[in-house]
Design a protein around this motif. Structure first.
Motif, PDB file in Angstrom:
ATOM      1  N   LYS A   5      24.624 -23.193  39.679  1.00 13.64           N
ATOM      2  CA  LYS A   5      24.126 -23.461  38.530  1.00 13.64           C
ATOM      3  C   LYS A   5      24.109 -22.257  37.535  1.00 13.64           C
ATOM      4  O   LYS A   5      23.521 -22.553  36.214  1.00 13.64           O
ATOM      5  N   GLN A   6      23.000 -21.510  37.947  1.00 12.45           N
ATOM      6  CA  GLN A   6      22.739 -20.384  37.068  1.00 12.45           C
ATOM      7  C   GLN A   6      24.376 -19.602  36.419  1.00 12.45           C
ATOM      8  O   GLN A   6      24.290 -19.013  36.045  1.00 12.45           O
ATOM      9  N   ALA A 288      21.307  -6.561  40.479  1.00 11.68           N
ATOM     10  CA  ALA A 288      20.339  -7.194  40.866  1.00 11.68           C
ATOM     11  C   ALA A 288      19.857  -8.557  40.550  1.00 11.68           C
ATOM     12  O   ALA A 288      19.249  -9.598  41.620  1.00 11.68           O
ATOM     13  N   GLU A 289      20.441  -9.639  39.317  1.00 14.90           N
ATOM     14  CA  GLU A 289      20.607 -11.025  39.728  1.00 14.90           C
ATOM     15  C   GLU A 289      20.915 -11.098  41.169  1.00 14.90           C
ATOM     16  O   GLU A 289      20.936 -11.923  42.077  1.00 14.90           O
ATOM     17  N   GLY A 290      22.833 -10.523  41.986  1.00 18.29           N
ATOM     18  CA  GLY A 290      23.305 -10.985  42.758  1.00 18.29           C
ATOM     19  C   GLY A 290      22.347 -10.329  44.094  1.00 18.29           C
ATOM     20  O   GLY A 290      22.692 -11.367  44.416  1.00 18.29           O
ATOM     21  N   GLU A 293      19.789 -13.634  43.913  1.00 16.04           N
ATOM     22  CA  GLU A 293      20.553 -14.259  44.477  1.00 16.04           C
ATOM     23  C   GLU A 293      20.703 -14.644  46.419  1.00 16.04           C
ATOM     24  O   GLU A 293      20.555 -15.582  47.430  1.00 16.04           O
ATOM     25  N   ASP A 294      21.139 -13.154  46.840  1.00 14.47           N
ATOM     26  CA  ASP A 294      21.203 -13.264  47.907  1.00 14.47           C
ATOM     27  C   ASP A 294      20.163 -13.811  49.165  1.00 14.47           C
ATOM     28  O   ASP A 294      19.732 -14.485  49.995  1.00 14.47           O
ATOM     29  N   ARG A 310      10.921 -18.298  42.685  1.00 14.10           N
ATOM     30  CA  ARG A 310      11.758 -18.414  41.988  1.00 14.10           C
ATOM     31  C   ARG A 310      12.493 -17.672  41.479  1.00 14.10           C
ATOM     32  O   ARG A 310      12.652 -15.948  40.973  1.00 14.10           O
ATOM     33  N   ASP A 311      11.029 -17.963  40.456  1.00 12.36           N
ATOM     34  CA  ASP A 311      11.142 -17.022  39.082  1.00 12.36           C
ATOM     35  C   ASP A 311      10.292 -15.699  39.223  1.00 12.36           C
ATOM     36  O   ASP A 311      10.987 -14.615  38.811  1.00 12.36           O
ATOM     37  N   ARG A 312       9.378 -15.042  40.394  1.00 14.96           N
ATOM     38  CA  ARG A 312       9.285 -13.773  41.156  1.00 14.96           C
ATOM     39  C   ARG A 312      10.095 -13.111  40.947  1.00 14.96           C
ATOM     40  O   ARG A 312      10.901 -11.516  40.960  1.00 14.96           O
ATOM     41  N   ILE A 313      11.582 -13.557  41.967  1.00  5.90           N
ATOM     42  CA  ILE A 313      13.044 -12.847  42.498  1.00  5.90           C
ATOM     43  C   ILE A 313      13.449 -12.795  41.108  1.00  5.90           C
ATOM     44  O   ILE A 313      14.041 -11.809  41.374  1.00  5.90           O
TER      45      ILE A 313
END
Length: 346
Positions: A5-6, A288-290, A293-294, A310-313
């Motif tokens: 989705k992202q 950072a995004e990867g 996601e992990d 989720r937003d915080r992560i």
């Protein structure tokens, strides 16, 4: 699923950011009858276009632009006065995107039908019922600047099942296609207009190659008028802003420097510097995004994750913090435990 989705959302945003500046540049240039005539004669090259003069072309008002089945307008519509008083409409659809639209011929069909129905109904009833009444010819042009070749059907006959066996007894129309991948750089540079220089730069999508192309084009546009130079400068600004995450102050400084006739090599160097800095930033953001996601995948294995967490992560860009959160997520017995302990590292 979350990752897919992202990625889809990121692709949409990337397309939107690239599409806007290209649209602005091409549409503005092609809105001038002289530049549009240059485009027809140089890049479309149909025999009947070669005798046209600028005075034969009139850009139609936006109110005349009809829509296809998805509600999309044609980009530009010109009325063309042919010999013996015949009237023709030429419309252009700009496919300034990275993928091929396989519905294009049907979009064009709907657009033509809608336009001709409007023209017919707007004509006085007595006039349109005369034996000599004729609808204007509608000439479609598709201008595509994607990196892969255009492979969609270019005629309605090709778009219909078994269309070739029925000859002229089924509905058919065909559009002119200008595919930028088929136009050689040397041919583009054989003339010098704003449109030529935009098309030349547009062939370079890798950021560092784009910097070199812009530098070369800046050397060419010095031969053009003030209005044309400013138009190209604005196009460059939009493109650079789209690939440098809107560092407007830096881009304005670079373009001002170039506009004052400063050293071309320094001009290119500074564009390259901005693009390299942005590339390094994108790499860091990608890492950072990867990592985020992990972390999310580990948490989803032990419970549900609310939107706030989720937003915080995903808003966290510090790789050290994300590494610590990843270890916490791997050890946590519940999402609540992770959420509570992760506050220590914020």
């Amino acid at each position: 699923m979350e990752k897919i989705k992202q990625m889809e959302e990121a692709e949409k945003q990337a397309l939107a950011s690239v599409r806007m500046p290209h649209d602005k540049g091409y549409k503005k240039s092609l809105s001038r009858p002289g530049e549009f005539l240059h485009f027809l004669k140089k890049y479309v090259k149909a025999d009947w276009m070669m005798g046209l003069e600028e005075s034969d072309l009139v850009l139609c008002d936006k109110e005349m632009l009809e829509r296809d089945y998805e509600g999309k307008e044609a980009d530009l519509l010109y009325r063309v006065y042919m010999p013996e008083g015949r009237e023709v409409y030429i419309f252009i659809l700009q496919e300034l995107q990275s993928y091929v639209d396989y519905t294009m011929i049907f979009r064009i069909l709907v657009y033509i039908v809608n336009t001709l129905v409007k023209y017919f109904l707007d004509t006085n009833k007595n006039e349109r019922e005369r034996a000599g009444f004729r609808l204007p010819a509608m000439v479609p042009i598709v201008f595509y600047n994607g990196q892969s070749k255009w492979t969609a059907a270019t005629s309605m006959r090709e778009y219909q099942n078994n269309g070739t066996i029925f000859g002229d007894h089924i509905l058919n129309l065909e559009y002119y296609l200008v595919d930028l991948t088929d136009v050689e750089e040397e041919y583009i540079l054989s003339t010098n207009t704003v449109l030529d220089n935009i098309m030349y730069c547009d062939k370079y999508r890798k950021k560092l190659e784009l910097a070199g192309a812009i530098r070369a084009a800046y050397g060419r546009i010095r031969e053009l008028g003030l209005q044309e130079r400013e138009e190209f400068r604005n196009w460059v600004k939009y493109v650079l802003l789209s690939v440098s995450k809107n560092k407007e102050a830096v881009i304005n400084e670079i373009l001002s420097w170039a506009g004052n006739g400063e050293d071309d090599m320094a001009f290119e160097y500074n564009i390259v510097r901005v693009l390299r800095e942005e590339r390094e930033k994108e790499k860091a953001e990608g890492k950072a995004e990867g990592k985020a996601e992990d972390i999310l995948e580990l948490l989803l294995d032990i419970g549900s994750v609310n939107d706030a967490l989720r937003d915080r992560i995903f808003s966290q860009k510090d790789l050290d913090v994300l590494s610590k959160w990843h270890k916490l997520a791997a050890r946590a017995q519940s999402v609540e435990e992770f959420e509570r302990q992760s506050l220590i590292f914020d």
